[in-house]
Design an enzyme around this catalytic site. Structure first.
Site, short mmCIF file in Angstrom:
data_model
loop_
_atom_site.label_atom_id
_atom_site.label_comp_id
_atom_site.label_asym_id
_atom_site.label_seq_id
_atom_site.Cartn_x
_atom_site.Cartn_y
_atom_site.Cartn_z
N LYS A 70 6.77 3.32 -2.09
CA LYS A 70 7.49 2.09 -2.42
C LYS A 70 7.93 2.09 -3.87
O LYS A 70 9.06 1.74 -4.21
CB LYS A 70 6.61 0.88 -2.14
CG LYS A 70 6.32 0.62 -0.67
CD LYS A 70 5.32 -0.51 -0.50
CE LYS A 70 5.01 -0.76 0.96
NZ LYS A 70 3.99 -1.81 1.15
N GLN A 114 -0.64 -5.07 -1.21
CA GLN A 114 -0.82 -4.09 -0.14
C GLN A 114 -2.06 -4.40 0.70
O GLN A 114 -3.14 -4.66 0.17
CB GLN A 114 -0.94 -2.68 -0.74
CG GLN A 114 -1.06 -1.58 0.28
CD GLN A 114 0.18 -1.43 1.13
OE1 GLN A 114 1.30 -1.58 0.66
NE2 GLN A 114 -0.01 -1.12 2.41
N ASP A 137 7.58 -9.47 1.36
CA ASP A 137 6.96 -8.98 2.59
C ASP A 137 7.25 -9.92 3.77
O ASP A 137 7.13 -9.52 4.93
CB ASP A 137 5.44 -8.89 2.40
CG ASP A 137 4.94 -7.45 2.45
OD1 ASP A 137 5.71 -6.57 2.87
OD2 ASP A 137 3.79 -7.22 2.08
#
Length: 312
Positions: A70, A114, A137
């Site tokens: 990412k 995460q 997200d």
């Protein structure tokens, strides 16, 4: 996206001798990342550098690899990509304090914590502390609610959004299609169903959501025009469970033993690829299918967040 991918289903790549044509998620993701890079350059010219911060708590090997990908992708797109790595013994209070600082930082447009988190940290509490307009997200309750009621000013979770983009790019007709989603997670299954049920392009489908308590799973999957599998079980969907000519999207990423490889393992999906490919019309490979699209849509969400905050 490339014109050859954006055309209608009649222009799909033909099936080969193995059966179904492959959906090139990696190639489509590269195209989207090119679009993102152009949007980033336009914002930079206005003095706005989109910033994505990924927070990694602990040292889970799979998470570390994904986070590194990412960060690399965001920097290649011209963004200010940063990963904040915290030890596994970081307290929940310390993590929430960090998130509040990132919420208040005008140079940070996207925040991603995460998962999974260490057991002593409640993921729902963490998700709720991220500002909805920085929740790239798409997991905050505000964004989930906007998705469910059909508002487009929130953020859809990256994996389902990537799958929908795939269907559009390959000209898959979703209007009125019978779509079966295996898996009811808040990350993939539920938002995938919501996206497919909305009105508009790449949607208008009739959706059935199956899960571990579904009776006679194969009876549902055999009638699916579009089958999306996100169950987390290696090669659980076999050829006899798939309707001939169906479009099959495999979201699964499972590592299984393979003594023929250097690592002793290999990645497979939730679909028995070799068998199902002989039945389906289109199928995603693992790896190289849905995975690259998830990162591409994360970058897409981040540049959207930056543009909104800049008033663009």
């Amino acid at each position: 996206m490339p014109a050859e991918l954006a055309r209608a289903g009649a222009d799909r790549p033909p099936a080969g001798p193995e059966g179904a044509a492959l959906i090139d998620g990696a190639g489509l993701a590269r195209s989207i990342r090119g679009e993102v890079a152009a949007d980033v350059a336009a914002l930079v010219a206005r003095g706005v550098v989109p910033g994505l911060v990924v927070v990694l708590v602990g040292a889970d090997p799979a998470s570390a690899v994904y986070v590194a990908a990412k960060e690399k992708a965001s920097r290649e797109a011209g963004m200010a990509g940063e990963t904040i790595r915290l030890s596994a013994d970081t307290t929940q209070a310390e993590l929430l304090a960090l998130i509040e600082r990132l919420n208040a930082d005008d140079t940070v447009h996207g925040i991603l914590v995460q998962m999974p988190l260490p057991r002593h940290i409640d993921p729902d509490t963490v998700i709720r502390h991220v500002r909805p307009d920085k929740d790239v997200d798409g997991f905050h309750p505000v964004n989930v609610g906007k998705l469910l009621i059909g508002h487009t000013d929130g953020f859809a979770p990256c994996t389902p959004a990537g799958v929908q983009r795939m269907l559009l790019a390959y000209g898959v007709e979703t209007r009125g299609a019978d779509c079966v989603v295996i898996g009811r997670s808040t990350i993939v299954g539920k938002p995938m169903a919501a996206l497919l049920m909305q009105a508009g392009a790449g949607a208008d489908a009739t959706v059935t959501v199956c899960h571990s308590r579904t009776r006679d799973l194969a009876a549902h999957t055999r009638r699916a025009d579009i089958l999306i599998v996100a169950a987390g079980r290696a090669r659980m969907v076999t050829a006899d469970m798939v309707k001939p000519g169906a479009v099959v999207i495999d979201v699964g990423m499972n590592r299984i033993p393979d003594p023929t490889t250097k690592s002793g393992t290999r990645l497979v999906g939730d679909v028995d690829f070799d068998g199902v490919r002989r039945v389906a019309s289109l199928i995603t490979p693992v790896p190289g299918g849905v995975g690259p699209m998830t990162i591409a849509m994360l970058l897409h969400n981040t540049v959207r967040a930056a543009a909104r905050m800049a008033g663009a």
